[in-house]
Design an enzyme around this catalytic site. Structure first.
Site, PDB file in Angstrom:
ATOM      1  N   GLU A  40       0.813  -1.214   0.000  1.00 34.38           N
ATOM      2  CA  GLU A  40       0.000   0.000   0.000  1.00 34.38           C
ATOM      3  C   GLU A  40       0.846   1.264   0.000  1.00 34.38           C
ATOM      4  OE1 GLU A  40      -3.009   0.373  -0.680  1.00 34.38           O
ATOM      5  OE2 GLU A  40      -3.675  -1.702  -0.576  1.00 34.38           O
ATOM      6  N   TYR A 123      -6.167   6.872   4.168  1.00 31.06           N
ATOM      7  CA  TYR A 123      -6.333   5.836   3.148  1.00 31.06           C
ATOM      8  C   TYR A 123      -5.584   4.552   3.530  1.00 31.06           C
ATOM      9  CZ  TYR A 123      -5.312   2.772  -0.583  1.00 31.06           C
ATOM     10  OH  TYR A 123      -5.153   1.608  -1.276  1.00 31.06           O
ATOM     11  N   ASP A 141      -9.171   6.091  -1.919  1.00 34.42           N
ATOM     12  CA  ASP A 141      -8.090   6.698  -2.708  1.00 34.42           C
ATOM     13  C   ASP A 141      -8.712   7.369  -3.936  1.00 34.42           C
ATOM     14  OD1 ASP A 141      -8.844   4.638  -4.362  1.00 34.42           O
ATOM     15  OD2 ASP A 141      -6.830   3.786  -4.582  1.00 34.42           O
TER      16      ASP A 141
END
Length: 368
Positions: A40, A123, A141
DNA sequence: AATCCGGGGCG
DNA sequence: CGCCCAGGATT
């Protein structure tokens, strides 16, 4: 259909589509929270195809939180070279040390603790908690804001921070019971594969039937996003200094400060020109270059213009002219270093210098 | 809310 | 090749 019916339709169809169409990605072969976390961070502002080889190498080199926490920072930066936004790498390692010391090496599963990790914002916290632990947290996102703006025909400007908060509330409501991991990944997968920024593939979209944006014929004008101001032009003059005698076959380079723009990376010595005309003048540029570098502890005599290059950041546009030069005295500070080809390959460079020096070291010492 | 952090892909 | 894309930290 009621709003609830539409929302249920969205979740059900999206999950069914995801089970059929999901890509087989390296970080989807594991539910190890460390793998999800690293992926991520790498995926912030960066496309999947770019990230894949970096992720594979990173996991081979730093297989656990502990190995990342203990590694030399230079190794982490080198593993990140070319991915951009280098503070992500430094924050990731700092956060690995937080996890090692505060949580015994296990990525925490509560929101406050995950959000407290360096480099983990709203996020990424939601992505880790939902994907790794299946907790019903939104992970909003740019893909998700685009999909939701279109499906619900929303005109909110997604460049505004306040809009993300509203999107998070909506995204959380939409998570089907017990399906946070798949649903959040499905939402982003749809944005990446079908509901793409400029030419959305509505005809292959699993939720087109009730997509309000498409039904209004607005899929290409959504989401609304205000424009950022253009990068400011900056003209810079660099020197290529080849070693002699003891330093033959080497080039003089320097390391950037540990903080700020391109922190800790290596580069050719260079200075900002006062304006474009000095920068581009064959008479003025070498004079300015020698004077400005002398002020930084490097005495040189610039000889001739040997290459040009550009480097574009979000907020800056560097125009770099490289001059060959000879040294008029030894470097006065320790940021300077003579490197050979092997050093060049080991150190981390911003793309513009990697390109220039890569050409130099591979084309018989010719930078052009 | 505005600004600082890179690099890559699409039309 | 111009234009677009996009999380987190900092202030």
């Amino acid at each position: 259909m009621t709003r609830d019916d539409i929302n249920r339709f969205f979740g059900t169809e999206l999950l069914a589509w995801y089970r059929r169409e999901r890509r087989d990605l390296p970080w989807r072969r594991s539910r190890d929270p460390y793998h999800i976390w690293v992926s991520e961070i790498m995926l912030q502002q960066t496309r999947v195809d770019t990230v894949i080889p970096y992720f594979e190498r990173f996991m081979a080199r730093f297989p656990t939180v502990g190995s990342l926490a203990e590694a030399p920072e230079a190794d982490v930066l080198k593993a990140w070279e070319g991915l951009g936004y280098y503070s992500r790498a430094r924050n990731l390692q700092a956060a690995a040390r937080q996890v090692a010391e505060l949580h015994g090496g296990a990525v925490p599963r509560d929101k406050a603790a995950v959000s407290a990790l360096k480099g983990v914002g709203p996020y990424t916290a939601g992505a880790i908690l939902s994907i790794a632990y299946d907790l019903p947290e939104p992970a909003v996102d740019g893909n998700v804001m685009r999909v939701l703006s279109r499906f619900y025909n929303l005109d909110d400007d997604i460049a505004k921070p306040s809009v993300r908060v509203g999107m998070e509330r909506l995204a959380q409501e939409l998570i089907p019971e017990g399906e946070a991991s798949s649903f959040n990944q499905a939402l982003m997968e749809l944005g990446a594969l079908v509901c793409t920024p400029r030419s959305p593939g509505c005809l292959s979209c699993p939720v087109m039937e009730h997509c309000a944006g498409r039904l209004a014929g607005r899929e290409r004008e959504l989401p609304v996003k205000s424009k950022a101001k253009p990068p400011k032009p900056v003209h810079r003059l660099a020197v290529l200094i080849e070693g002699e005698g003891e330093w033959a076959g080497r080039v003089l380079v320097r390391r950037r400060p540990a903080e700020g723009l391109l922190a800790g990376m290596w580069e050719l010595p260079h200075v900002e020109a006062p304006n474009e005309s000095v920068w581009s003048s064959g008479d003025d540029a070498p004079v300015w270059l020698a004077g400005a570098l002398a002020a930084e502890g490097l005495s040189v005599k610039a000889q001739q213009h040997v290459a040009s290059a550009e480097h574009v950041f979000t907020h800056l546009h560097w125009f770099v002219r490289v001059w060959s030069a000879e040294l008029a005295g030894s470097p006065e500070t320790e940021v300077y270093r003579w490197i050979d080809r092997a050093d060049f390959e080991r150190l981390a460079w911003p793309k513009v210098f990697k390109t220039l020096l890569g050409a130099y070291f591979s084309q018989e010492r010719n930078i052009g």
